[in-house]
Design a protein around this motif. Structure first.
Motif, PDB file in Angstrom:
ATOM      1  N   THR A  82     128.013  -1.449 136.260  1.00 44.34           N
ATOM      2  CA  THR A  82     127.304  -2.417 137.010  1.00 44.34           C
ATOM      3  C   THR A  82     126.320  -3.065 136.060  1.00 44.34           C
ATOM      4  O   THR A  82     126.244  -4.345 136.235  1.00 44.34           O
ATOM      5  CB  THR A  82     126.319  -1.346 137.854  1.00 44.34           C
ATOM      6  OG1 THR A  82     127.071  -0.466 138.627  1.00 44.34           O
ATOM      7  CG2 THR A  82     125.683  -2.387 138.688  1.00 44.34           C
ATOM      8  N   GLU A  91     126.450  -7.388 136.066  1.00 39.99           N
ATOM      9  CA  GLU A  91     125.359  -7.960 136.341  1.00 39.99           C
ATOM     10  C   GLU A  91     125.342  -8.978 135.184  1.00 39.99           C
ATOM     11  O   GLU A  91     124.880 -10.115 135.530  1.00 39.99           O
ATOM     12  CB  GLU A  91     124.009  -7.267 136.302  1.00 39.99           C
ATOM     13  CG  GLU A  91     123.832  -6.517 137.552  1.00 39.99           C
ATOM     14  CD  GLU A  91     122.489  -5.785 137.691  1.00 39.99           C
ATOM     15  OE1 GLU A  91     121.701  -5.915 136.813  1.00 39.99           O
ATOM     16  OE2 GLU A  91     122.477  -4.824 138.291  1.00 39.99           O
ATOM     17  N   THR A 109     125.257 -13.112 135.448  1.00 41.88           N
ATOM     18  CA  THR A 109     124.246 -13.890 134.917  1.00 41.88           C
ATOM     19  C   THR A 109     124.531 -14.879 134.172  1.00 41.88           C
ATOM     20  O   THR A 109     124.374 -16.284 134.254  1.00 41.88           O
ATOM     21  CB  THR A 109     123.034 -12.913 134.137  1.00 41.88           C
ATOM     22  OG1 THR A 109     122.703 -11.868 135.050  1.00 41.88           O
ATOM     23  CG2 THR A 109     121.925 -13.941 133.619  1.00 41.88           C
ATOM     24  N   THR A 161     126.573  -6.313 144.425  1.00 42.59           N
ATOM     25  CA  THR A 161     125.854  -6.466 142.688  1.00 42.59           C
ATOM     26  C   THR A 161     124.963  -7.328 143.160  1.00 42.59           C
ATOM     27  O   THR A 161     123.647  -7.381 142.461  1.00 42.59           O
ATOM     28  CB  THR A 161     126.819  -6.726 141.746  1.00 42.59           C
ATOM     29  OG1 THR A 161     127.867  -5.503 141.724  1.00 42.59           O
ATOM     30  CG2 THR A 161     126.118  -6.832 140.419  1.00 42.59           C
ATOM     31  N   LYS A 166     121.889  -6.250 144.637  1.00 44.67           N
ATOM     32  CA  LYS A 166     120.822  -5.457 143.838  1.00 44.67           C
ATOM     33  C   LYS A 166     120.180  -6.602 143.038  1.00 44.67           C
ATOM     34  O   LYS A 166     118.951  -6.350 142.829  1.00 44.67           O
ATOM     35  CB  LYS A 166     121.796  -4.724 143.113  1.00 44.67           C
ATOM     36  CG  LYS A 166     122.064  -3.315 143.685  1.00 44.67           C
ATOM     37  CD  LYS A 166     123.074  -2.479 142.842  1.00 44.67           C
ATOM     38  CE  LYS A 166     123.811  -1.354 143.452  1.00 44.67           C
ATOM     39  NZ  LYS A 166     124.562  -0.793 142.595  1.00 44.67           N
ATOM     40  N   MET A 167     120.755  -7.577 142.649  1.00 48.72           N
ATOM     41  CA  MET A 167     120.193  -8.405 141.583  1.00 48.72           C
ATOM     42  C   MET A 167     119.000  -9.223 142.557  1.00 48.72           C
ATOM     43  O   MET A 167     117.936  -9.744 142.074  1.00 48.72           O
ATOM     44  CB  MET A 167     121.043  -9.632 141.213  1.00 48.72           C
ATOM     45  CG  MET A 167     122.037  -8.786 139.962  1.00 48.72           C
ATOM     46  SD  MET A 167     123.252  -9.657 139.460  1.00 48.72           S
ATOM     47  CE  MET A 167     122.367 -10.868 138.390  1.00 48.72           C
ATOM     48  N   LYS A 203     116.143 -11.382 140.373  1.00 48.01           N
ATOM     49  CA  LYS A 203     117.423 -12.102 139.114  1.00 48.01           C
ATOM     50  C   LYS A 203     117.737 -13.209 139.784  1.00 48.01           C
ATOM     51  O   LYS A 203     117.901 -14.078 139.287  1.00 48.01           O
ATOM     52  CB  LYS A 203     117.960 -11.230 138.541  1.00 48.01           C
ATOM     53  CG  LYS A 203     117.334 -10.032 137.680  1.00 48.01           C
ATOM     54  CD  LYS A 203     118.304  -9.007 137.219  1.00 48.01           C
ATOM     55  CE  LYS A 203     117.591  -8.049 136.360  1.00 48.01           C
ATOM     56  NZ  LYS A 203     118.943  -7.011 135.878  1.00 48.01           N
TER      57      LYS A 203
END
Length: 71
Positions: A4, A8, A12, A45, A48-49, A54
């Motif tokens: 994970t 991420e 990014t 994902t 979650k970010m 983020k």
């Protein structure tokens, strides 16, 4: 857990290079980089970010597709 975090980090990096992208393009670019992932895994994902502040989601041109960009 490290998968994970790795996903991420890759997301990014892609958003840093390309600016804003949709889930479809993120999935395509990740698969081209050799990460075997599905659209659902990328969406999970990204959610979650977003909670971690983020990434932010937005809609463009009324096409009803979410795009994501770094905060």
């Amino acid at each position: 857990m490290s998968a994970t975090i790795n996903l991420e980090g890759e997301i990014t990096n892609l958003l840093r290079v390309h600016g804003s992208l949709s889930v479809a393009f993120l999935t395509r670019f990740l698969n081209e980089r050799g990460l075997d992932c599905t659209r659902q895994k990328v969406e999970r994902t990204l959610r979650k970010m977003i909670q971690q502040k983020k990434v932010e989601a937005f809609y463009t041109n009324g096409n009803k597709r979410k795009h994501y960009r770094l905060r």
